[in-house]
Design a protein around this motif. Sequence first.
Motif, PDB file in Angstrom:
ATOM      1  N   PRO A 122      67.532  92.405  84.235  1.00  0.00           N
ATOM      2  CA  PRO A 122      66.543  93.470  84.042  1.00  0.00           C
ATOM      3  C   PRO A 122      67.108  94.841  84.406  1.00  0.00           C
ATOM      4  CG  PRO A 122      65.576  91.592  85.183  1.00  0.00           C
ATOM      5  CD  PRO A 122      67.050  91.367  85.155  1.00  0.00           C
ATOM      6  N   ALA A 123      66.708  95.848  83.664  1.00  0.00           N
ATOM      7  CA  ALA A 123      67.240  97.197  83.881  1.00  0.00           C
ATOM      8  C   ALA A 123      66.947  97.692  85.280  1.00  0.00           C
ATOM      9  CB  ALA A 123      66.660  98.149  82.838  1.00  0.00           C
ATOM     10  N   GLY A 124      65.739  97.435  85.788  1.00  0.00           N
ATOM     11  CA  GLY A 124      65.392  97.891  87.129  1.00  0.00           C
ATOM     12  C   GLY A 124      66.226  97.235  88.201  1.00  0.00           C
ATOM     13  N   VAL A 125      66.518  95.948  88.032  1.00  0.00           N
ATOM     14  CA  VAL A 125      67.365  95.234  88.985  1.00  0.00           C
ATOM     15  C   VAL A 125      68.787  95.790  88.933  1.00  0.00           C
ATOM     16  CG1 VAL A 125      68.359  92.989  89.582  1.00  0.00           C
ATOM     17  CG2 VAL A 125      65.956  93.150  88.890  1.00  0.00           C
ATOM     18  N   ALA A 126      69.283  96.019  87.727  1.00  0.00           N
ATOM     19  CA  ALA A 126      70.632  96.584  87.583  1.00  0.00           C
ATOM     20  C   ALA A 126      70.722  97.949  88.252  1.00  0.00           C
ATOM     21  CB  ALA A 126      70.990  96.691  86.100  1.00  0.00           C
ATOM     22  N   ALA A 127      69.714  98.800  88.025  1.00  0.00           N
ATOM     23  CA  ALA A 127      69.729 100.139  88.616  1.00  0.00           C
ATOM     24  C   ALA A 127      69.723 100.053  90.134  1.00  0.00           C
ATOM     25  CB  ALA A 127      68.542 100.947  88.112  1.00  0.00           C
ATOM     26  N   ALA A 128      68.909  99.149  90.693  1.00  0.00           N
ATOM     27  CA  ALA A 128      68.843  99.000  92.148  1.00  0.00           C
ATOM     28  C   ALA A 128      70.165  98.522  92.722  1.00  0.00           C
ATOM     29  CB  ALA A 128      67.720  98.027  92.528  1.00  0.00           C
ATOM     30  N   CYS A 129      70.913  97.765  91.928  1.00  0.00           N
ATOM     31  CA  CYS A 129      72.208  97.246  92.381  1.00  0.00           C
ATOM     32  C   CYS A 129      73.360  98.190  92.052  1.00  0.00           C
ATOM     33  CB  CYS A 129      72.466  95.874  91.760  1.00  0.00           C
ATOM     34  SG  CYS A 129      71.302  94.589  92.303  1.00  0.00           S
ATOM     35  N   GLY A 130      73.040  99.311  91.404  1.00  0.00           N
ATOM     36  CA  GLY A 130      74.065 100.296  91.098  1.00  0.00           C
ATOM     37  C   GLY A 130      75.030  99.888  90.007  1.00  0.00           C
ATOM     38  N   ILE A 131      74.548  99.061  89.057  1.00  0.00           N
ATOM     39  CA  ILE A 131      75.397  98.635  87.952  1.00  0.00           C
ATOM     40  C   ILE A 131      74.660  98.869  86.640  1.00  0.00           C
ATOM     41  CG2 ILE A 131      76.625  96.901  89.318  1.00  0.00           C
ATOM     42  CD1 ILE A 131      74.866  94.762  88.089  1.00  0.00           C
ATOM     43  N   ALA A 132      75.382  98.832  85.548  1.00  0.00           N
ATOM     44  CA  ALA A 132      74.772  98.958  84.225  1.00  0.00           C
ATOM     45  C   ALA A 132      74.332  97.573  83.756  1.00  0.00           C
ATOM     46  CB  ALA A 132      75.762  99.561  83.242  1.00  0.00           C
ATOM     47  N   ALA A 133      73.159  97.510  83.119  1.00  0.00           N
ATOM     48  CA  ALA A 133      72.681  96.234  82.592  1.00  0.00           C
ATOM     49  C   ALA A 133      73.411  95.931  81.289  1.00  0.00           C
ATOM     50  CB  ALA A 133      71.175  96.298  82.350  1.00  0.00           C
ATOM     51  N   PRO A 134      74.247  94.883  81.259  1.00  0.00           N
ATOM     52  CA  PRO A 134      74.995  94.596  80.036  1.00  0.00           C
ATOM     53  C   PRO A 134      74.095  93.976  78.972  1.00  0.00           C
ATOM     54  CG  PRO A 134      75.398  92.898  81.675  1.00  0.00           C
ATOM     55  CD  PRO A 134      74.531  93.930  82.338  1.00  0.00           C
ATOM     56  N   PRO A 135      74.431  94.151  77.709  1.00  0.00           N
ATOM     57  CA  PRO A 135      73.662  93.489  76.652  1.00  0.00           C
ATOM     58  C   PRO A 135      73.908  91.986  76.696  1.00  0.00           C
ATOM     59  CG  PRO A 135      75.591  94.534  75.725  1.00  0.00           C
ATOM     60  CD  PRO A 135      75.538  94.952  77.167  1.00  0.00           C
TER      61      PRO A 135
END
Length: 520
Positions: A122-135
Amino acid sequence: MEAVAPSAAGAPAIRCAGQERDYPAFLERAARIATGLCRTGVERGDRIAVVLRNEPSHLEITTAAALLGASAVPVNWHFQHDELRHVLTDSGSKVVFVHTDLLDGVAAVLPDGVPIVEVPLPAGVAAACGIAAPPPTGRYPLLDRWLEGCEPLDRAAGDHPPTVIYSSGTTGRPKGVLREPVAPDRLDEAVRLFLEYFAVVPGGRTLIPAPLYHASPSQHAVLALAAGLDITLMPRFDAEEFLRLIEAHRIEQVQVVPTMFVRLLRLPKDVRERYDLSSLSSVVHAAAPCPPHIKHAMIDWLGPVLREYYGGSETGAVTWCDSAEWLAHPGTVGRATGSCGVAVLGPGGRPLPTGATGDIYLKPADEWPQFTYLGDPDKRAAMEAPGLPGYVTIGDIGHLDADGYLYLSDRRNDMVISGGVNIYPAEIEGALLALDGVRDVAVFGIPDEEFGEVLAAHLQTEPGVLLSAEAVRAHVGERLAGYKVPRAVVFEERLPRDESGKLFKRLLRDPYWAGRDGVI
């Protein structure tokens, strides 16, 4: 496991980083995942692996497995190569659910023939972890596509299934703790005690800031779901975001580890005072010793809402104390509650008198399931206390006071014997955390020709802070005996901790011992 029906008032939900499910939607999706597992060949008693960061899908998959009488094995997504291969192979998992960004690592070590279900990050989880959400990769079935045509499972297993949780590997290869099935009446009693000891009511609001691959947050989540609590998950711990979530969701109860206290207290005073934390009625902490000055500071800040327990993945919580008890017995981790028990034994299993330090043995609560280690029953047998049926040790050293309150000294594996004197690094680490400018510290034994072992301290300082080894030694020498002053002082950019604050001390210690007899 089935969650109790939440009350209409307040509409408890499960949320994380922009995602939110109410209980009807959560349970419906979990029941559909259970059907998908059946379709994939998963049966009662089987295991599935969950290599996911914190998010609602993690809990849905765990609940789905329980509906079948199967076990979801939460896997530390930090594991690499051999550690990851060991857990996925040792657990015998029949299906693996993996976030997209973790697929390559899992696929490289997964036994042949084990299917993968890809879960988009999920985009929100990726943002919180400081990474880009891959396709999505397209190499594996996506969770939603995998669920197409799956109606909710219309049956549920009777007993709560056996569970497997792996250690974090801080002292060696991760070991799988296998807990026996739990009858419904015992689960009901466990939920009742959870609500009592965690000081939260059915439908209350809880925050889980630690990774679900660890035993305590995993068990917390299972019981919170069974009690119908409103659950907020954090993808990763961030001190200010933690405070923001408490205010935003009027959080009443949270479980943390002492490292989180340290990070919260490092926030500037104006930041800490910016948030309304008045909803908090219970802040539970465990998993590691909390330096007394840190706990005093937290009680001064939040009031007498801190509650502490001590136990392990194998035993569950055995001792408890609230803020008032701790202030009356500073440094304690509580005393045995209910049907639990604590004994401190010396050589040969001899009971030690009050105040004497020895090996701690714990008797779990009657409602806690029996356990063993996957593939290592001898290790389970070696934990038993001589002459005390039902008591086991998880490797800690400590003593009891006259009122039955337990005090930890350290892990037996961490104890340093220097010139025949036992030294407990936790005491020195606590002293160093009180030194201005020190953010984190690890103290351990290193080889020495004369004394056998001497102490090394590896420290992480606050940004911009410069400390000398002499200042570190002087600080310890002013507070503790001379033989507790570290011989070696090393400054690190960062100490090796995982998301929950667990320290991988062996990564610092092993190079000192490499090549010596009996050691790596």
